[in-house]
Design an enzyme around this catalytic site. Structure first.
Site, short mmCIF file in Angstrom:
data_model
loop_
_atom_site.label_atom_id
_atom_site.label_comp_id
_atom_site.label_asym_id
_atom_site.label_seq_id
_atom_site.Cartn_x
_atom_site.Cartn_y
_atom_site.Cartn_z
N GLU A 109 5.41 -9.12 -5.68
CA GLU A 109 5.58 -7.68 -5.93
C GLU A 109 6.95 -7.22 -5.43
O GLU A 109 7.63 -6.43 -6.08
CB GLU A 109 4.51 -6.90 -5.16
CG GLU A 109 3.16 -6.87 -5.82
CD GLU A 109 2.99 -5.59 -6.61
OE1 GLU A 109 3.39 -5.57 -7.79
OE2 GLU A 109 2.45 -4.63 -6.05
N THR A 113 7.05 4.53 -10.33
CA THR A 113 6.74 4.46 -8.89
C THR A 113 7.96 4.93 -8.08
O THR A 113 7.82 5.60 -7.06
CB THR A 113 6.36 3.01 -8.49
OG1 THR A 113 5.24 2.62 -9.28
CG2 THR A 113 6.00 2.90 -7.03
N1 HSE Z 1 1.30 2.87 -2.18
C1 HSE Z 1 2.17 2.75 -3.30
C2 HSE Z 1 2.62 4.14 -3.75
C3 HSE Z 1 1.41 2.08 -4.41
O1 HSE Z 1 1.75 4.99 -3.91
O2 HSE Z 1 3.80 4.37 -3.93
C4 HSE Z 1 2.24 1.87 -5.65
O3 HSE Z 1 2.97 0.67 -5.54
#
Ligand code: HSE
Length: 294
Positions: A120, A168
């Site tokens: 990842e 993201t």
């Molecule tokens: N915890 C991470 C976010 C998950 O919410 O940005 C997505 O990769």
């Protein structure tokens, strides 16, 4: 030849930003591996055109390199990329579990979480084990710098995936750098309530614990229709609602299995009222990656 089914996951659960995650019984990625001189990757299924097949740019390819386990890897995507349902994590998790078996590497599932998180990291630039951990281990997971804690939870869930995309990178960009002490206290209270609910398989407690005063409000502006969908889900019998991962999927915890149909219809309908097509998965918190030999 060896096949692994690696489930979709939902990270954060509101109050557990970058810490909590759950495995969902479906959708899932199916990863098939066969020994080879060098790694090649083929991708079919949801969003196949958007997923790189260069082993250095694909999470499964990076995992193969990390394990020194070259293979012909076929990934059948059930988890759409950029869905907030741990798509790249499911492929990384599936590849880690499959190649560990294929090459008899002897790593534990906890060790495989670290390997899959590396996959990842190389692809997304950041290692968030909050998706790979539940995809490999199953249930409810709590990821900290010291390791992963799991609870073998089982609760009815609906996740509703709109035909929109949230990056993201953008979703992380709107999260504040710090929080006020009042918000810290509220978040700790909600996260603790959620953990107690997971230990008791109690949908009311988990639903209450999903609320967070900082991250979800900041991110909700990036998920078109979020407020209306959340309200519709609650009116239809969800005990709590939040953004799944970085979005745009929306997750609802349901009072019972039988409430899921009404909650799913309400969420799809509310997205529809905003002019956004969506599909709902009536699912539940379930197990981690499963191995099938052939
Ligand atoms: N915890 C991470 C976010 C998950 O919410 O940005 C997505 O990769």
């Amino acid at each position: 030849m060896l096949t692994v089914r690696a489930p979709a996951t939902s990270a954060n659960l509101g109050s557990g930003f970058d810490v909590f995650g759950v495995a969902l019984t479906h959708p899932a990625d199916v990863v098939r591996v066969e020994r080879a001189e060098e790694t090649t990757i083929e991708v079919t299924g949801a969003g196949e055109d958007f997923i790189p097949t260069d082993p250095e740019k694909n999470t499964a390819g990076v995992v193969a390199r990390e394990l020194d386990a070259p293979a012909t890897i076929h990934i059948d995507k059930g988890v759409r990329p950029s869905s907030g349902l741990g798509s790249s994590a499911a492929s990384a998790a599936g590849a880690a579990v499959a190649l560990n078996e294929l090459y008899d590497c002897g790593l534990s599932r906890e060790e495989l979480v670290r390997v899959a998180a590396e996959g990842e990291a190389v692809v997304s630039g950041d290692a968030h084990a909050d998706n790979v951990a539940p995809s490999i281990l199953g249930g409810f997971t709590v990821v900290t710098d010291d390791g992963v804690t799991t609870v073998d939870a089982s609760l009815p869930v609906v996740v509703c995936l709109p035909e929109t995309v949230v990056s993201t990178h953008d979703a992380r960009g709107v999260v504040p750098d710090s929080m006020a002490m009042d918000d810290v206290v509220e978040t700790v209270g909600n996260a603790s309530t959620l953990v107690a609910g997971m230990c008791r398989d109690d949908p009311a407690l988990v639903g209450r614990g999903l609320t967070d005063p900082v991250v979800t409000p900041a991110r909700s502006a990036l998920v078109d229709g979020y407020d209306a969908v959340a309200e519709a889900a609650r009116d239809a019998g969800a005990t709590g609602v939040t953004i799944s991962g970085a979005g745009p999927s929306v997750l609802a915890i349901c009072r019972s299995q039988s409430r899921r149909r009404a909650v799913a219809a309400a969420m799809v309908g509310a997205f529809g009222d905003e002019g956004i097509e969506a599909r709902a998965y009536r699912t539940e918190i379930g197990g981690g990656a499963e191995v099938f030999r052939s």
